[in-house]
Design a protein around this motif. Structure first.
Motif, PDB file in Angstrom:
ATOM      1  N   THR A  52       4.674  -9.811  52.419  1.00  0.00           N
ATOM      2  CA  THR A  52       3.828  -9.625  51.236  1.00  0.00           C
ATOM      3  C   THR A  52       2.940 -10.854  51.104  1.00  0.00           C
ATOM      4  O   THR A  52       3.443 -11.979  51.143  1.00  0.00           O
ATOM      5  CB  THR A  52       4.681  -9.472  49.967  1.00  0.00           C
ATOM      6  OG1 THR A  52       5.495  -8.297  50.088  1.00  0.00           O
ATOM      7  CG2 THR A  52       3.805  -9.352  48.731  1.00  0.00           C
ATOM      8  N   VAL A  53       1.651 -10.646  50.976  1.00  0.00           N
ATOM      9  CA  VAL A  53       0.710 -11.759  50.866  1.00  0.00           C
ATOM     10  C   VAL A  53      -0.029 -11.669  49.535  1.00  0.00           C
ATOM     11  O   VAL A  53      -0.600 -10.630  49.199  1.00  0.00           O
ATOM     12  CB  VAL A  53      -0.301 -11.759  52.029  1.00  0.00           C
ATOM     13  CG1 VAL A  53      -1.332 -12.878  51.846  1.00  0.00           C
ATOM     14  CG2 VAL A  53       0.414 -11.923  53.362  1.00  0.00           C
ATOM     15  N   LEU A  54       0.019 -12.751  48.777  1.00  0.00           N
ATOM     16  CA  LEU A  54      -0.720 -12.849  47.521  1.00  0.00           C
ATOM     17  C   LEU A  54      -1.817 -13.884  47.679  1.00  0.00           C
ATOM     18  O   LEU A  54      -1.621 -14.921  48.330  1.00  0.00           O
ATOM     19  CB  LEU A  54       0.206 -13.261  46.377  1.00  0.00           C
ATOM     20  CG  LEU A  54       1.341 -12.301  45.999  1.00  0.00           C
ATOM     21  CD1 LEU A  54       2.165 -12.904  44.864  1.00  0.00           C
ATOM     22  CD2 LEU A  54       0.788 -10.954  45.586  1.00  0.00           C
ATOM     23  N   THR A  55      -2.958 -13.636  47.073  1.00  0.00           N
ATOM     24  CA  THR A  55      -4.064 -14.589  47.109  1.00  0.00           C
ATOM     25  C   THR A  55      -4.470 -14.948  45.690  1.00  0.00           C
ATOM     26  O   THR A  55      -4.241 -14.189  44.743  1.00  0.00           O
ATOM     27  CB  THR A  55      -5.281 -14.002  47.845  1.00  0.00           C
ATOM     28  OG1 THR A  55      -5.684 -12.778  47.208  1.00  0.00           O
ATOM     29  CG2 THR A  55      -4.940 -13.708  49.302  1.00  0.00           C
ATOM     30  N   ALA A  56      -5.077 -16.125  45.558  1.00  0.00           N
ATOM     31  CA  ALA A  56      -5.568 -16.554  44.253  1.00  0.00           C
ATOM     32  C   ALA A  56      -6.646 -15.588  43.777  1.00  0.00           C
ATOM     33  O   ALA A  56      -7.517 -15.186  44.545  1.00  0.00           O
ATOM     34  CB  ALA A  56      -6.133 -17.962  44.346  1.00  0.00           C
ATOM     35  N   PHE A 104       2.707 -30.356  46.630  1.00  0.00           N
ATOM     36  CA  PHE A 104       3.785 -30.003  45.711  1.00  0.00           C
ATOM     37  C   PHE A 104       3.271 -28.958  44.737  1.00  0.00           C
ATOM     38  O   PHE A 104       2.074 -28.811  44.508  1.00  0.00           O
ATOM     39  CB  PHE A 104       4.333 -31.227  44.970  1.00  0.00           C
ATOM     40  CG  PHE A 104       3.298 -32.059  44.271  1.00  0.00           C
ATOM     41  CD1 PHE A 104       2.953 -31.813  42.956  1.00  0.00           C
ATOM     42  CD2 PHE A 104       2.670 -33.101  44.940  1.00  0.00           C
ATOM     43  CE1 PHE A 104       2.003 -32.582  42.324  1.00  0.00           C
ATOM     44  CE2 PHE A 104       1.712 -33.884  44.311  1.00  0.00           C
ATOM     45  CZ  PHE A 104       1.371 -33.626  42.997  1.00  0.00           C
ATOM     46  N   GLY A 105       4.209 -28.192  44.203  1.00  0.00           N
ATOM     47  CA  GLY A 105       3.849 -27.026  43.426  1.00  0.00           C
ATOM     48  C   GLY A 105       3.325 -27.338  42.035  1.00  0.00           C
ATOM     49  O   GLY A 105       3.274 -28.491  41.591  1.00  0.00           O
ATOM     50  N   SER A 106       2.971 -26.278  41.355  1.00  0.00           N
ATOM     51  CA  SER A 106       2.487 -26.389  39.984  1.00  0.00           C
ATOM     52  C   SER A 106       3.620 -26.857  39.079  1.00  0.00           C
ATOM     53  O   SER A 106       4.794 -26.804  39.459  1.00  0.00           O
ATOM     54  CB  SER A 106       1.978 -25.028  39.515  1.00  0.00           C
ATOM     55  OG  SER A 106       3.062 -24.118  39.394  1.00  0.00           O
ATOM     56  N   PRO A 107       3.297 -27.308  37.873  1.00  0.00           N
ATOM     57  CA  PRO A 107       4.362 -27.758  36.960  1.00  0.00           C
ATOM     58  C   PRO A 107       5.447 -26.721  36.731  1.00  0.00           C
ATOM     59  O   PRO A 107       6.635 -27.054  36.686  1.00  0.00           O
ATOM     60  CB  PRO A 107       3.581 -28.062  35.675  1.00  0.00           C
ATOM     61  CG  PRO A 107       2.220 -28.457  36.152  1.00  0.00           C
ATOM     62  CD  PRO A 107       1.955 -27.578  37.341  1.00  0.00           C
ATOM     63  N   VAL A 108       5.071 -25.439  36.598  1.00  0.00           N
ATOM     64  CA  VAL A 108       6.090 -24.424  36.333  1.00  0.00           C
ATOM     65  C   VAL A 108       6.999 -24.227  37.536  1.00  0.00           C
ATOM     66  O   VAL A 108       8.224 -24.065  37.383  1.00  0.00           O
ATOM     67  CB  VAL A 108       5.439 -23.078  35.918  1.00  0.00           C
ATOM     68  CG1 VAL A 108       4.615 -22.484  37.049  1.00  0.00           C
ATOM     69  CG2 VAL A 108       6.502 -22.091  35.461  1.00  0.00           C
ATOM     70  N   VAL A 109       6.432 -24.283  38.751  1.00  0.00           N
ATOM     71  CA  VAL A 109       7.253 -24.140  39.951  1.00  0.00           C
ATOM     72  C   VAL A 109       8.164 -25.352  40.113  1.00  0.00           C
ATOM     73  O   VAL A 109       9.342 -25.219  40.459  1.00  0.00           O
ATOM     74  CB  VAL A 109       6.372 -23.943  41.198  1.00  0.00           C
ATOM     75  CG1 VAL A 109       7.221 -23.948  42.471  1.00  0.00           C
ATOM     76  CG2 VAL A 109       5.601 -22.636  41.105  1.00  0.00           C
ATOM     77  N   MET A 110       7.621 -26.535  39.859  1.00  0.00           N
ATOM     78  CA  MET A 110       8.437 -27.748  39.960  1.00  0.00           C
ATOM     79  C   MET A 110       9.575 -27.724  38.942  1.00  0.00           C
ATOM     80  O   MET A 110      10.699 -28.126  39.251  1.00  0.00           O
ATOM     81  CB  MET A 110       7.560 -28.980  39.755  1.00  0.00           C
ATOM     82  CG  MET A 110       6.584 -29.244  40.894  1.00  0.00           C
ATOM     83  SD  MET A 110       7.405 -29.562  42.476  1.00  0.00           S
ATOM     84  CE  MET A 110       8.212 -31.124  42.132  1.00  0.00           C
ATOM     85  N   VAL A 160      -2.089 -23.627  45.428  1.00  0.00           N
ATOM     86  CA  VAL A 160      -1.790 -22.591  46.402  1.00  0.00           C
ATOM     87  C   VAL A 160      -2.891 -21.526  46.350  1.00  0.00           C
ATOM     88  O   VAL A 160      -3.133 -20.910  45.307  1.00  0.00           O
ATOM     89  CB  VAL A 160      -0.423 -21.949  46.119  1.00  0.00           C
ATOM     90  CG1 VAL A 160      -0.137 -20.853  47.137  1.00  0.00           C
ATOM     91  CG2 VAL A 160       0.675 -23.002  46.159  1.00  0.00           C
ATOM     92  N   ALA A 161      -3.547 -21.316  47.483  1.00  0.00           N
ATOM     93  CA  ALA A 161      -4.633 -20.340  47.563  1.00  0.00           C
ATOM     94  C   ALA A 161      -4.143 -18.983  48.044  1.00  0.00           C
ATOM     95  O   ALA A 161      -4.721 -17.948  47.720  1.00  0.00           O
ATOM     96  CB  ALA A 161      -5.730 -20.847  48.489  1.00  0.00           C
ATOM     97  N   ALA A 162      -3.079 -18.997  48.857  1.00  0.00           N
ATOM     98  CA  ALA A 162      -2.477 -17.752  49.352  1.00  0.00           C
ATOM     99  C   ALA A 162      -1.039 -18.054  49.738  1.00  0.00           C
ATOM    100  O   ALA A 162      -0.700 -19.184  50.100  1.00  0.00           O
ATOM    101  CB  ALA A 162      -3.250 -17.207  50.552  1.00  0.00           C
ATOM    102  N   VAL A 163      -0.199 -17.037  49.658  1.00  0.00           N
ATOM    103  CA  VAL A 163       1.203 -17.229  50.017  1.00  0.00           C
ATOM    104  C   VAL A 163       1.737 -15.945  50.629  1.00  0.00           C
ATOM    105  O   VAL A 163       1.420 -14.846  50.185  1.00  0.00           O
ATOM    106  CB  VAL A 163       2.039 -17.637  48.784  1.00  0.00           C
ATOM    107  CG1 VAL A 163       2.041 -16.531  47.735  1.00  0.00           C
ATOM    108  CG2 VAL A 163       3.461 -17.982  49.175  1.00  0.00           C
TER     109      VAL A 163
END
Length: 255
Positions: free
Chosen positions: A112-116, A146-152, A225-228
C-alpha cells in the motif's frame, strides 16, 4: 539488445500464460486454452511456436514444459512481478533511488502506497502513528530523518511500554532528534530495551513494526514524509530485516 531480441522477449511475455498453464504437467490444448484465458486458435499458434523454440514438448497426453521452458517461465514471472512492484512503488521511487529497493521491487506488488496530498495533509502521519501505536513486539529500523511530532510521541509511548527497539540513524538525524526531543530521547536511550546505532550512509530508510514493513521517502526541502509504502509480505519483511542487520553490523553502537 537488438530489435529481434526485443521482439522475441515481447512474444515470450505474451505467451507466458500458455507456459504457465503447462506447469502442472502434460496439458491438452483445450485445457491449456481455458487455464491461459485464450482462444483455442491462440493456444494452437502459441503451442506450435513454443514447441519450435524448445520451451514446450508435445506428448500423446498433451504439452509439457521442458527445462528450458520452466527456466524461461520463472524469469518471465520474476520480471512481471518486478515490473508490477515498480509500478506500485512509483511515487516512492520518484525520490528513492536505492539499488537495494530498485532490485527488489518484486517484493512490493501488494504494498500500500500513500502520498502527500493537500486534500488530506495528515493521512500519512495518521497511518504511521496508527502502525506505531499498534506495535507490541519489536521496533527496528534505519532512518535518515525523524518523524512528525505525533509519530514521535506514539513511538515514545511504545518504547516506554517496554517494546524492544533497535534503531540505526545517521549522526545528523541523531542530533536532530536530540535537539527536538532531548529529554524524552535521553530517557529512552537509558532503557535496557533500546539500542541506538550511528551510520554515515545507510542505503535507504526502512522500519519494521512487528509484522509491518514501512518504507518512507522524504521531501528533500522540508524533510517531511512525501510517500510511504507499507506491506506485511513475509519475503519483504525478511529482505528489510537483512538490510537492517547489515546496517547494524556496520554501525557504531551508542552506549
Amino acid at each position: 539488445m537488438d530489435r529481434a531480441a526485443v521482439d522475441d522477449a515481447v512474444a515470450l511475455l505474451h505467451r507466458a500464460p500458455v507456459l504457465a498453464a503447462c506447469r502442472g504437467g502434460p496439458t491438452d490444448r483445450s485445457t491449456l486454452a481455458d487455464r491461459a484465458g485464450v482462444s483455442r486458435a491462440t493456444a494452437y499458434r502459441a503451442t506450435n511456436a513454443l514447441t519450435e523454440r524448445g520451451l514446450l514438448e508435445r506428448r500423446t497426453d498433451g504439452y509439457r514444459l521442458t527445462g528450458f521452458g520452466r527456466a524461461v517461465l520463472t524469469h518471465v514471472e520474476s520480471f512481471e512481478a518486478g515490473l508490477a512492484g515498480a509500478r506500485t512503488l512509483a511515487p516512492l521511487l520518484a525520490r528513492v533511488d536505492a539499488p537495494e529497493l530498485v532490485s527488489n521491487t518484486h517484493l512490493f506488488t501488494d504494498a500500500t502506497v500513500l502520498t502527500a496530498d493537500r486534500s488530506a495533509p495528515y493521512r500519512i502521519d495518521q497511518e504511521l502513528a496508527s502502525i506505531v501505536a499498534d506495535t507490541s513486539r519489536e521496533m527496528v529500523g534505519v532512518t535518515t530523518s525523524f518523524g512528525s511530532p505525533v509519530v514521535m510521541e506514539r513511538t515514545y509511548e511504545v518504547v516506554r511500554s517496554g517494546v524492544p527497539v533497535e534503531w540505526v540513524l545517521t549522526p545528523e538525524t541523531f542530533e536532530g532528534v536530540r535537539s527536538h526531543h532531548g529529554d524524552g530521547h535521553d530517557e529512552l536511550m537509558a532503557m535496557d530495551t533500546t539500542a541506538t546505532y550511528l551510520i554515515d550512509e545507510p542505503p535507504l530508510d526502512i522500519a519494521i513494526y512487528d509484522d509491518t514493513l514501512v518504507v518512507p521517502s522524504y521531501d528533500p526541502d522540508s524533510g517531511v514524509v512525501a510517500a510511504v509504502a507499507t506491506t506485511d509480505d513475509p519475503d519483504a519483511l525478511a529482505w528489510a530485516r537483512g538490510v537492517f542487520e547489515d546496517c547494524r553490523e556496520r554501525a557504531e553502537r551508542l552506549d
